[in-house]
Design an enzyme around this catalytic site. Structure first.
Site, PDB file in Angstrom:
ATOM      1  N   GLU A 196       0.942  -1.179  -0.006  1.00  0.00           N
ATOM      2  CA  GLU A 196       0.039  -0.069   0.023  1.00  0.00           C
ATOM      3  C   GLU A 196       0.851   1.252  -0.170  1.00  0.00           C
ATOM      4  O   GLU A 196       0.636   2.376  -0.609  1.00  0.00           O
ATOM      5  CB  GLU A 196      -0.884   0.120   1.319  1.00  0.00           C
ATOM      6  CG  GLU A 196      -1.906  -1.063   1.037  1.00  0.00           C
ATOM      7  CD  GLU A 196      -1.516  -2.482   1.796  1.00  0.00           C
ATOM      8  OE1 GLU A 196      -0.381  -2.616   1.941  1.00  0.00           O
ATOM      9  OE2 GLU A 196      -2.429  -3.152   1.957  1.00  0.00           O
ATOM     10  N   GLY A 237      13.133  -3.094   1.781  1.00  0.00           N
ATOM     11  CA  GLY A 237      13.383  -1.745   0.727  1.00  0.00           C
ATOM     12  C   GLY A 237      14.243  -2.058  -0.473  1.00  0.00           C
ATOM     13  O   GLY A 237      14.765  -1.148  -0.823  1.00  0.00           O
ATOM     14  N   GLU A 238      14.734  -3.439  -0.726  1.00  0.00           N
ATOM     15  CA  GLU A 238      15.668  -3.664  -1.735  1.00  0.00           C
ATOM     16  C   GLU A 238      15.090  -4.480  -2.763  1.00  0.00           C
ATOM     17  O   GLU A 238      16.043  -5.021  -3.786  1.00  0.00           O
ATOM     18  CB  GLU A 238      16.864  -4.291  -1.115  1.00  0.00           C
ATOM     19  CG  GLU A 238      17.899  -3.232  -0.455  1.00  0.00           C
ATOM     20  CD  GLU A 238      19.208  -3.598   0.009  1.00  0.00           C
ATOM     21  OE1 GLU A 238      20.093  -2.929  -0.423  1.00  0.00           O
ATOM     22  OE2 GLU A 238      19.272  -4.830   0.540  1.00  0.00           O
ATOM     23  N   GLU A 252       5.826  -4.659 -10.034  1.00  0.00           N
ATOM     24  CA  GLU A 252       7.288  -4.209  -9.966  1.00  0.00           C
ATOM     25  C   GLU A 252       8.050  -5.236 -10.690  1.00  0.00           C
ATOM     26  O   GLU A 252       8.997  -4.732 -11.434  1.00  0.00           O
ATOM     27  CB  GLU A 252       7.652  -4.358  -8.398  1.00  0.00           C
ATOM     28  CG  GLU A 252       7.088  -3.136  -7.591  1.00  0.00           C
ATOM     29  CD  GLU A 252       7.466  -3.301  -6.346  1.00  0.00           C
ATOM     30  OE1 GLU A 252       8.221  -4.140  -5.770  1.00  0.00           O
ATOM     31  OE2 GLU A 252       7.545  -2.300  -5.470  1.00  0.00           O
TER      32      GLU A 252
END
Length: 438
Positions: free
Chosen positions: A68, A312-313, A340
């Site tokens: 989200e 976050g990678e 993604e």
């Protein structure tokens, strides 16, 4: 159930929350031990602010978790461009880390307060939001009621309604109508989602498409990317991302099945990185050599699995391959967003359980950018086929890119729908002097 009974049920929910308030602290302490809460910021969950409220208009944006949060980043950036302050709340440690890495000091981040009367009242009284924007699917009765009582507009963006949630709300229709009727606006991801929100009492409802299609691909550190590419060399790779328990075993099966033929590297990115130790132990029990990103391990020719146990990678991991299996779709249900993977040049594979992203998958599959697989054996065959056939792999990648381009435009539709709420705030922000106290 009558309207009176529905009102009584919601009153019971609020009373139960008041009674449960003293138990919230030990509950959060337990979650902190599990790595699911930030114990240093526990008071935020009770509505206590850890940062000052800035002067001027402020919109509260809530995004429950990583998916989200990624989806609303383009919207947040547009609000900031219009000189509106953004208070962004999230519910997980991983999403908080993502906010820090993607937005830094551009927004105020707080953990979302528990849906308990004292916490929500304290939170709203301090931050005084001019509007509340929530991404996707969560419904919190006390929060809805407290915002409505203060006449603060409540807007649902990128809204979706899963099959299970819709069936559950339909069985409590009067309660649903009381709650969904408090929403000022719903901007739904698809026609199906829009119809479900309307059926449950929300109005007005417009359709935008998926905001994720307007977001930039997740970034990565170019130096780290080149270092790992150098270590991998010419070895073929494939990735299993956003995996849940049981799907890591499937990735191990694929690695062992295909290694004699391809000598490939498996890139394994679990949905919950805190499971890294258990996943590594399982892989080692199966005789596989593991390199972990969290330890900054080197990938050697002997490495079987590169375990992406960091937050976050995703942009790094997906740039290391052209084949991506998206998890929570074989041994778990609901699916994860494939956009993604398609954005970053991967042929997409998925199990059949993608109820939460049905329309997205349907579009990418129709375009030819994704394939569904039934089980682990079929996954191994699909990975083998794509590794062995560059033309087929490149065609899937190109089709995935085209599908993503087709899905762009949700941001402009969302902003247009929000203009009656945000345009007055922009005018106020530009008229009032910056030096004035809040």
């Amino acid at each position: 159930m009558s309207s009176g009974m529905a009102q009584l049920a919601l009153l019971g929910y609020r009373v139960a929350g008041i009674c449960a308030y003293p138990l919230a602290s030990p509950y959060l302490a337990y979650r902190a031990l599990k790595g699911k809460e930030d114990k240093k910021r526990k008071l935020e969950r009770f509505g206590y602010a850890s940062q000052p409220r800035p002067h001027g208009p402020l919109i509260w944006v809530h995004a429950a978790s990583v998916g989200e949060t990624n989806a609303v980043i383009p919207l947040i950036q547009e609000l900031l461009r219009r000189e509106i302050h953004v208070l962004l709340t999230t519910g997980t440690v991983t999403s908080a880390s993502l906010v820090e890495s993607r937005l830094g000091g551009q927004v105020i981040h707080q953990y979302v307060p528990l849906d308990l009367k004292f916490s929500i009242k304290r939170f709203i009284a301090y931050w005084r939001p001019d509007a509340a924007v929530t991404a996707e699917s969560e419904i919190w009765p006390t929060t809805l009621s407290e915002l409505a009582r203060r006449n603060i507009p409540q807007i649902r963006v990128n809204a979706r309604m899963s099959d299970r949630s819709f069936d559950r709300w339909k069985s409590h229709r009067k309660i649903a109508e009381l709650l969904f009727g408090k929403l000022s606006l719903v901007v739904a991801r698809s026609d199906v989602d829009a119809e479900r929100f309307r059926d449950l009492g929300a109005w007005p409802v417009v359709v935008s498409g998926n905001l994720k299609g307007d977001s930039d691909p997740p970034p990565c550190d170019e130096a780290v990317l080149e270092r790992y590419r150098s270590q991998i060399g010419a070895r073929p790779t494939w990735a299993a991302v956003c995996t849940f328990e049981g799907e890591e075993e499937g990735a191990a099966f694929v690695q062992r099945a295909l290694k004699p033929r391809h000598q490939q590297l498996t890139i394994l990115v679990p949905r919950h990185p805190e499971r890294g130790d258990a996943i590594e132990a399982m892989l080692q029990e199966k005789g596989l050599v593991v390199a972990r990103r969290s330890r900054n391990d080197e990938i050697t020719p002997e490495t079987d699995v590169f375990l992406g146990d960091t937050i976050g990678e995703m942009g790094l991991y997906l740039r290391l391959t052209e084949i991506s299996f998206v998890g929570r779709s074989l041994t778990a249900e609901g699916g994860q967003n494939p956009m993604e993977s398609a954005m970053l040049g991967c042929a997409v594979l998925s199990g059949p359980n993608v109820q939460n992203f049905r329309e997205t998958y349907q579009h990418i599959i129709r375009r030819g950018g994704a394939r569904m697989i039934r089980d682990m054996e079929m996954l191994a065959k699909a990975v083998h086929y794509l590794m062995s056939n560059e033309i087929a792999r490149r065609k899937m990648i190109d089709c995935g890119h085209e599908a993503i381009q087709d899905m762009r435009g949700a941001l402009s539709t969302t902003i247009k729908a929000l203009e009656p709420y945000i345009n007055p705030l922009t005018v106020t922000a530009r008229l009032r002097p910056v030096s004035a106290s809040g």
